[in-house]
Design a protein around this motif. Structure first.
Motif, PDB file in Angstrom:
ATOM      1  N   ARG A 181       0.860  -1.183   0.000  1.00  0.00           N
ATOM      2  CA  ARG A 181       0.000   0.000   0.000  1.00  0.00           C
ATOM      3  C   ARG A 181       0.900   1.238   0.000  1.00  0.00           C
ATOM      4  NH1 ARG A 181      -4.910   1.198   4.333  1.00  0.00           N
ATOM      5  NH2 ARG A 181      -5.945   2.867   3.141  1.00  0.00           N
ATOM      6  N   ALA A 182       0.774   2.077  -1.005  1.00  0.00           N
ATOM      7  CA  ALA A 182       1.709   3.182  -1.207  1.00  0.00           C
ATOM      8  C   ALA A 182       1.063   4.554  -1.086  1.00  0.00           C
ATOM      9  CB  ALA A 182       2.364   3.045  -2.588  1.00  0.00           C
ATOM     10  N   THR A 183      -0.170   4.626  -0.625  1.00  0.00           N
ATOM     11  CA  THR A 183      -0.884   5.900  -0.572  1.00  0.00           C
ATOM     12  C   THR A 183      -0.178   6.912   0.333  1.00  0.00           C
ATOM     13  OG1 THR A 183      -2.933   4.637  -0.841  1.00  0.00           O
ATOM     14  CG2 THR A 183      -3.140   6.953  -0.221  1.00  0.00           C
ATOM     15  N   ARG A 184       0.274   6.471   1.492  1.00  0.00           N
ATOM     16  CA  ARG A 184       0.917   7.391   2.433  1.00  0.00           C
ATOM     17  C   ARG A 184       2.196   7.984   1.839  1.00  0.00           C
ATOM     18  NH1 ARG A 184       2.883   5.116   8.127  1.00  0.00           N
ATOM     19  NH2 ARG A 184       4.323   4.061   6.717  1.00  0.00           N
ATOM     20  N   GLU A 185       3.024   7.139   1.213  1.00  0.00           N
ATOM     21  CA  GLU A 185       4.269   7.629   0.631  1.00  0.00           C
ATOM     22  C   GLU A 185       4.007   8.634  -0.488  1.00  0.00           C
ATOM     23  OE1 GLU A 185       5.102   4.191   2.984  1.00  0.00           O
ATOM     24  OE2 GLU A 185       3.646   4.494   1.390  1.00  0.00           O
ATOM     25  N   LEU A 186       2.949   8.421  -1.246  1.00  0.00           N
ATOM     26  CA  LEU A 186       2.642   9.299  -2.370  1.00  0.00           C
ATOM     27  C   LEU A 186       1.872  10.549  -1.950  1.00  0.00           C
ATOM     28  CD1 LEU A 186       1.718   6.676  -5.112  1.00  0.00           C
ATOM     29  CD2 LEU A 186       3.804   8.034  -4.945  1.00  0.00           C
ATOM     30  N   SER A 187       1.606  10.695  -0.668  1.00  0.00           N
ATOM     31  CA  SER A 187       0.861  11.865  -0.209  1.00  0.00           C
ATOM     32  C   SER A 187       1.746  13.097  -0.046  1.00  0.00           C
ATOM     33  CB  SER A 187       0.156  11.561   1.119  1.00  0.00           C
ATOM     34  OG  SER A 187       1.103  11.282   2.145  1.00  0.00           O
ATOM     35  N   HIS A 188       3.070  12.954  -0.171  1.00  0.00           N
ATOM     36  CA  HIS A 188       3.963  14.121  -0.131  1.00  0.00           C
ATOM     37  C   HIS A 188       3.603  15.068  -1.278  1.00  0.00           C
ATOM     38  CE1 HIS A 188       6.822  12.764   2.925  1.00  0.00           C
ATOM     39  NE2 HIS A 188       6.750  11.556   2.391  1.00  0.00           N
ATOM     40  N   LEU A 200      -3.779  -9.888  -6.309  1.00  0.00           N
ATOM     41  CA  LEU A 200      -5.144  -9.364  -6.398  1.00  0.00           C
ATOM     42  C   LEU A 200      -6.031 -10.042  -5.357  1.00  0.00           C
ATOM     43  CD1 LEU A 200      -7.105  -7.493  -7.795  1.00  0.00           C
ATOM     44  CD2 LEU A 200      -7.479  -9.243  -9.539  1.00  0.00           C
ATOM     45  N   ARG A 201      -5.821 -11.329  -5.133  1.00  0.00           N
ATOM     46  CA  ARG A 201      -6.568 -12.033  -4.077  1.00  0.00           C
ATOM     47  C   ARG A 201      -6.234 -11.433  -2.707  1.00  0.00           C
ATOM     48  NH1 ARG A 201      -5.593 -18.328  -3.710  1.00  0.00           N
ATOM     49  NH2 ARG A 201      -3.484 -17.572  -3.281  1.00  0.00           N
ATOM     50  N   GLU A 202      -4.944 -11.130  -2.470  1.00  0.00           N
ATOM     51  CA  GLU A 202      -4.548 -10.515  -1.201  1.00  0.00           C
ATOM     52  C   GLU A 202      -5.204  -9.144  -1.034  1.00  0.00           C
ATOM     53  OE1 GLU A 202      -0.536  -8.880   1.089  1.00  0.00           O
ATOM     54  OE2 GLU A 202      -0.331 -10.207  -0.645  1.00  0.00           O
ATOM     55  N   PHE A 203      -5.213  -8.353  -2.098  1.00  0.00           N
ATOM     56  CA  PHE A 203      -5.860  -7.048  -2.029  1.00  0.00           C
ATOM     57  C   PHE A 203      -7.336  -7.181  -1.682  1.00  0.00           C
ATOM     58  CE2 PHE A 203      -8.614  -4.115  -4.429  1.00  0.00           C
ATOM     59  CZ  PHE A 203      -8.368  -2.954  -3.714  1.00  0.00           C
ATOM     60  N   LEU A 204      -8.030  -8.090  -2.342  1.00  0.00           N
ATOM     61  CA  LEU A 204      -9.464  -8.252  -2.095  1.00  0.00           C
ATOM     62  C   LEU A 204      -9.732  -8.758  -0.688  1.00  0.00           C
ATOM     63  CD1 LEU A 204     -10.511  -9.754  -5.544  1.00  0.00           C
ATOM     64  CD2 LEU A 204     -11.113  -7.502  -4.649  1.00  0.00           C
ATOM     65  N   ASN A 205      -8.919  -9.690  -0.213  1.00  0.00           N
ATOM     66  CA  ASN A 205      -9.139 -10.259   1.116  1.00  0.00           C
ATOM     67  C   ASN A 205      -8.862  -9.237   2.217  1.00  0.00           C
ATOM     68  OD1 ASN A 205      -9.841 -12.702  -0.008  1.00  0.00           O
ATOM     69  ND2 ASN A 205      -7.866 -13.678   0.366  1.00  0.00           N
ATOM     70  N   ARG A 206      -7.820  -8.417   2.059  1.00  0.00           N
ATOM     71  CA  ARG A 206      -7.396  -7.499   3.125  1.00  0.00           C
ATOM     72  C   ARG A 206      -8.098  -6.149   3.053  1.00  0.00           C
ATOM     73  NH1 ARG A 206      -1.010  -7.104   3.540  1.00  0.00           N
ATOM     74  NH2 ARG A 206      -1.668  -5.750   5.273  1.00  0.00           N
ATOM     75  N   ALA A 226     -12.907  -1.498  -2.371  1.00  0.00           N
ATOM     76  CA  ALA A 226     -13.240  -1.671  -3.785  1.00  0.00           C
ATOM     77  C   ALA A 226     -14.730  -1.517  -4.062  1.00  0.00           C
ATOM     78  CB  ALA A 226     -12.774  -3.048  -4.268  1.00  0.00           C
ATOM     79  N   ARG A 227     -15.546  -1.520  -3.021  1.00  0.00           N
ATOM     80  CA  ARG A 227     -16.999  -1.455  -3.229  1.00  0.00           C
ATOM     81  C   ARG A 227     -17.405  -0.106  -3.812  1.00  0.00           C
ATOM     82  NH1 ARG A 227     -19.761  -5.646  -0.932  1.00  0.00           N
ATOM     83  NH2 ARG A 227     -18.597  -6.919   0.562  1.00  0.00           N
ATOM     84  N   GLY A 228     -18.000  -0.144  -4.986  1.00  0.00           N
ATOM     85  CA  GLY A 228     -18.455   1.070  -5.634  1.00  0.00           C
ATOM     86  C   GLY A 228     -17.345   1.952  -6.163  1.00  0.00           C
ATOM     87  N   ALA A 229     -16.109   1.465  -6.160  1.00  0.00           N
ATOM     88  CA  ALA A 229     -14.964   2.271  -6.585  1.00  0.00           C
ATOM     89  C   ALA A 229     -14.661   2.059  -8.065  1.00  0.00           C
ATOM     90  CB  ALA A 229     -13.734   1.913  -5.757  1.00  0.00           C
TER      91      ALA A 229
END
Length: 259
Positions: free
Chosen positions: A117-124, A151-157, A164-167
């Motif tokens: 998950r890279a959202t925090r790093e890219l928030s600069h 992709l299975r790991e992303f969906l499970n976690r 992902a719902r409605g995204a």
């Protein structure tokens, strides 16, 4: 001219110019009508506010109070392939992701041999600082690709629990899969059942004679709503139009169906 050049063929000076252009990029998701309502001049009558206004006036006639549903942007989720086969495009795609995160309601993950998950790093705010933070956080640059497992790991976690719902979910990858293509196909079907829209941006799609024959890409396509290019700045602009739901992206989506 630079907008239409393949990123893989740019020299150092051209890449620097591309980075400056991507720093000014913007990505916004489609809007959706939420269950919440807010006061409005036009819309349905708001009975509670209308009654309160009547009581405040002691029963004297008063203007009807109205409300309307609030429109909110849909969440955008970007899954960016950083494997070895995507090395010529990874920097540009991640800077595109950085611009998207600055726009709000965007989550970014890198995929290769691991899911990060890279959202925090890219928030600069500074794109170079963001890329430096990302380089330190992602352990699997230029490795292999296990799209189905990750992709299975992303969906499970994250995905199944609501991300992902409605995204609008965008996969930025060439589709090379070292794992089981059937697993990727099954997870793509799961993703498609959760997301509002699934978009796949493939930098290889722009090459003459390209056909999605690789096992991973072929397994994923039945669950993809839009299959677009991702090799140039112009292609990323068209991708942004598809994510936004703009009319300009519809021809890209229709053209992708027969690819």
């Amino acid at each position: 001219m630079l907008r239409h050049r393949d990123v893989a063929g740019l020299d150092a000076a051209e890449r620097a110019q591309l980075r400056r252009l991507l720093a000014a990029f913007a990505l916004h998701g489609q809007t959706r009508r939420s269950a919440r309502r807010r006061p409005a001049r036009r819309g349905e009558v708001d009975p509670r506010r209308t009654v309160r206004e009547l009581l405040r006036r002691g029963g004297e006639p008063a203007r009807l109070r109205r409300h309307a549903r609030v429109e909110q942007p849909r969440r955008v989720v970007l899954l960016v392939d950083v494997s070895g086969s995507m090395a010529p495009y990874a920097d540009a795609l991640l800077r595109f992701a950085h611009a998207a995160v600055r726009g709000g309601r965007t989550e970014v993950f890198t995929i290769g041999t691991r899911l990060t998950r890279a959202t925090r790093e890219l928030s600069h705010r500074d794109p170079d600082l963001a890329m430096a933070a990302l380089a330190a956080a992602v352990p699997d640059w230029r490795g292999g690709t296990r799209l189905g497992e990750l992709l299975r790991e992303f969906l499970n976690r994250w995905g199944q629990r609501g991300m992902a719902r409605g995204a609008v979910v965008v996969l930025l990858s060439d589709g090379w899969e070292r794992g089981d293509p059937e697993l990727l196909g099954a997870q793509m079907r799961r993703l498609h059942s959760l997301a509002h829209q699934v978009i796949w941006a493939n930098p290889r799609k722009a090459r003459p004679g390209y056909a999605p024959l690789a096992a991973g890409m072929a397994a994923a396509l039945p669950s993809v709503d839009a299959f677009v290019e991702g090799h140039s700045l112009a292609a990323l602009e068209r991708l942004a139009a598809v994510v936004r739901g703009a009319a300009g992206g519809e021809t890209v989506v229709k053209g992708a169906q027969g690819a």
